[in-house]
Design a protein around this motif. Sequence first.
Motif, PDB file in Angstrom:
ATOM      1  N   TRP A 258       0.855  -1.189   0.000  1.00 46.04           N
ATOM      2  CA  TRP A 258       0.000   0.000   0.000  1.00 46.04           C
ATOM      3  C   TRP A 258       0.892   1.240   0.000  1.00 46.04           C
ATOM      4  N   HIS A 259       0.750   2.062  -1.025  1.00 46.93           N
ATOM      5  CA  HIS A 259       1.542   3.308  -1.140  1.00 46.93           C
ATOM      6  C   HIS A 259       3.025   3.072  -0.857  1.00 46.93           C
ATOM      7  N   GLU A 284      -6.831  -1.922   0.533  1.00 44.11           N
ATOM      8  CA  GLU A 284      -8.001  -1.056   0.342  1.00 44.11           C
ATOM      9  C   GLU A 284      -8.512  -0.535   1.691  1.00 44.11           C
ATOM     10  N   ASP A 287      -6.241   2.193   2.968  1.00 39.10           N
ATOM     11  CA  ASP A 287      -6.555   3.408   2.237  1.00 39.10           C
ATOM     12  C   ASP A 287      -7.802   4.088   2.786  1.00 39.10           C
ATOM     13  N   LYS A 291      -7.899   7.705   4.827  1.00 37.49           N
ATOM     14  CA  LYS A 291      -8.665   8.855   4.332  1.00 37.49           C
ATOM     15  C   LYS A 291      -9.727   9.293   5.328  1.00 37.49           C
ATOM     16  N   ASP A 296      -2.554   9.271   7.387  1.00 39.67           N
ATOM     17  CA  ASP A 296      -2.093   8.073   6.684  1.00 39.67           C
ATOM     18  C   ASP A 296      -1.625   7.031   7.677  1.00 39.67           C
TER      19      ASP A 296
END
Length: 836
Positions: A258-259, A284, A287, A291, A296
Amino acid sequence: MKMKSLLVLIGGALISIITITTAQAQMPQADVDTNALKIYRATPPKYFDLINTKLDVRFDYKKCFMYGKEWVSMKPHFYPTDTLRLDAKGMDIHEISVVEGGKNIPLKYVYQDSLSLFIHLDKVYHNTESFTVYIDYTAKPNQLKDHHGSAAINDAKGLYFINPDGKDPNKPIQIWTQGETESSSAWFPTIDKPEQKTTDEISMTVPAKYVTLSNGRLASQKLNGDGTRTDTWKMELPHSVYLFMMAVGDFKIYHDTWHGKDVDYYLEPKFAPYAKQIFGYTPEMIDFYSKTLGIDYPWNKYDQIVVRDYVSGAMENTTATLHGEQVQQTGRQMIDSYYDTDDQQVDIAHELFHQWFGDYVTCESWSNITMNESFADFSEMLWAEHKYGKDMGDAHSYLALREYLGSPDAKEKDLVRFHYADKEDVFDVVSYQKGGRILNMLRNYLGDAAFFKGLNIYLKTNAFKNGEAQQLRLALEEASGLDLNWYFNQWYYGAGNPDLDISYKWDEGTKTEKVYLKQTQDGKAFILPFAVDVYADGKKVRYKEWMRDKADTLSFASNSKPDLVNVDGDKVLLARKKDNKTTDEYVFQYFNAPLFLDRFEAIDALGKDQSNKGAQKVLVAAIKDKFYELQIKAIKALDISNDAIHNAALPVLASVAQTDVNTLVRAAAIKKLGDLKASGNMDIFKQALSSQSYAVQGAALSAINKLDPAEALKLAKGFEADNMGDLTVALVEIYAKTGGDAEWPFVYSNFIKARPQEQFNIINEFAAMTGHVKSPEYAQQGIEALRSDGVKYKKYGVGGLVIGLLQNIKTERTKVNDAASAKAADDAIAAINAAK
Ligand SMILES: [Zn+2]
C-alpha cells in the motif's frame, strides 16, 4: 484485541453469547471478587519513561525456555530517584547491571515473588538523565503457574511454544507471543503498563529453516553457520510494551503493498494459495481508514500472521497483527463467507483500525480500554458500510447492539471502568459492542464531518502517546463547537441504556398525531436526541427531537392521519425498544422507510401476523430484498403451511433456490423447500448438490434426507472426503438419524474437532446417535464429549440443555441393558451439576 465470540444458538433461539478473552480461555472463571471490585483502578503512577528496549533472544524448544539479554534505556519521568521497579514474571535472573562507558556495573536488586524486580541504581538519576540497564535472564513461560499459583499471575504466559517437540503430526512447530494485557513481562523485564511507550530492537536466533516476524522493519539477517540464523527487527517509533510481538515458524509470506509500504501475509504453507483471498482487502482498508481519519497509516509496514492455538481472536501488535487460525480458510469455505457471517474480514478490519486507535494513540490504562476497543468495534461497521453499503454496516451494528442487550450483567457496567475485579474483565460487550454503538450515536449527532474531524484532532494531539475519554471529548468539542459533557457523563461515565416504549394516537378533530414516549428502565432518564420521520400525504417530513425526561409526548400536525411515524428515523439509538405500531404501519414501513432496521423490524413484526394480506405481501417481497440477511430472515419467517403464502412464495423460493447470487440465501430457500417434503422439488435439490458451496450442498442433502432418508444416506457417503460447515452438519444429521455404528467414527471425530458453535449446531443429533449406537464404547465416547461440553460451557447457560440430552441417553442405554453407559451418563450429569 478481538475476542473469540460464539453465539450459542439452539433451535434458532439465542441462549448466550460466549466471548473468550485471553485469561478466560485458559482458566476457569473465578467467582467475581467483590472486594477487588471496590478498588479504584487509577492510572498507575509513572516514575520512569521507557525510551528504548533492545533484546537478544534464543529459544530452547526442549525446555520451552527463552534465553534473553536486554538493554533497557529510560529516564525518571519527573522526580529524581535511585530505585527502579520492573515487572518480570517467573524468570531466572542472572545479572543486572547499569551500562556506563561501555562497561557493565553490577547493581543490587531484590526479585520479589518472582514478579517484581526492585533495582538499586548506582546513583540518583534526574529526569534530564537517561541510563541503560542490562539484564541477563531466562524466561520460563510454561512454569509460570507451577512457580507461583498466586492470584497475582493469571496464567497468561506471554510466550507460547506450540508443538515444540514436533510430536503432534497435525500441528506445525511455532512460537508466538501475546502481550495484552500485561504478559510481555513474562518474556522481558519491563514496566508493563500501557502508558509506557518505547522504541525497540529484537534479535531472534532461530533454526535457519524458520521465518520470524516482529514489529517494525527487518534490519538484518545473519546465518550463524551452526544451523541457526539471527534476525534483527527494529521498531523505530515508540509503542506500548503490550504491543511487542515475536513469531517463529514455517510460514509462507505473500507480499502485498500500500503506497509503497509492505503489506504482507504470513500463513501456513498449505493455506498460502488463499492468502490473497483471505487478506487481499487489506490495502483497500488501509486506504479507506487513512482517508477517513485524515492520517495516513502511521507505521512503516503492516504484516498479518496466522498462528495455531491462539488464546483469543486476534491481536493488534504494532505493524504485526496476529490472527487465530479461524481466519485460515480454503477457497471453497470462502464461497460461503459474507461480512457478518465471515469473521475473517471483520477481524482484519478490527485489528487494522487498532493501528490508529490502540497503537498510535493508546488507552492510558485498562480502565480506559474503550479508547482502543470501542473504536475497533466501530471500525467494523465503518468498513462494512464503505465496502458493502449502508445495509451491511447497519446490520453489523444491530448485531452488536443485540449482543450487548442480550448480555445479562452488561447494563451494570460503565464504559470507562474504574472498578473491575480483574483487568481481563474489561474486554467485554460493554467496551466493544456497546462502546461501538455509543460512537456511532455520537457520529450521528455531530454529523460525519465534525465527528471525523474530532477523531483526527484526538489522534494528532495524542500521537505516540496515550488517551482517555476526556481527551476524546475535548477533541470532539474543538471540532464541533458543541459541549459534550452531558454525553460523556451519560454514556462513558455511566451505565445502562434506555428501555423505550413508543405508542401513537391520531386525533382527527385537531388533525394531530401524538407520540407517547416512555423510558421504562430503572433509574434516571437518558437524554436522547433523535429524528422523527412523519410519513403522510405521500411525503416524509423529518423532525429533530430531544427526550429529556422519563415520559414525553410529541405532537405532529398533519392534514391526514400519517401512514407512519418513525421514531429514531436514523435507527441509531442504543436502546431496547417496544414500538407499538400496527400491522398496516409495518407494511408501509417495509415498502417506504429506507433503512435496514426499518425493513428488519417490519419483517420481524409481520412474521407474527401471517394471516394478514399486507404481511403476506411483505414477507414474499422480502425473499428478494436487496440485502441478503433480510432475504434469509424473511425466508426463515415464512409460514408455508399458510395456503396463501405457500402459493405466492413457492415460485419465488424455487427461483431463489436455484439462481440467487448469495449462497446462503440459496441454502435458506432450499431448506425452506425441504420443509415441504414435496417430491416435486427433488430435482432442485439434486442439482444443488453439484454446487461448490458447502452451505448449498448441506441444505440440499438435508432436504433430500427429509424426502428419502435411504437415498440421503447413500449420497452422504460421497461427501465424506471433503466437507465443512453446513455440509458437515447435514452429514451428521443424516448419520445420526439413519446411520449406525459404521458411521459413528465420522460423526464422533467431526463433533470433537468442531468449534464450540459448530458443536452446538449438531449437539441434538450427536446426542441422539449416542443414545442409539450399538457399541457401549461408542456410547461412552459420546457421553464423555457431552460431559466435557456441559462442564466447559455451563457458565454460558447451556448446562440444563446438556443434562437433558444426557438424561435421554441414559433412558436409551437403559432400554438396551447397557448399564455401564447409563452409569456414565449419570456421572456426567453429576459432573455438570457440580461444575461452576
Ligand atoms: Zn480489539
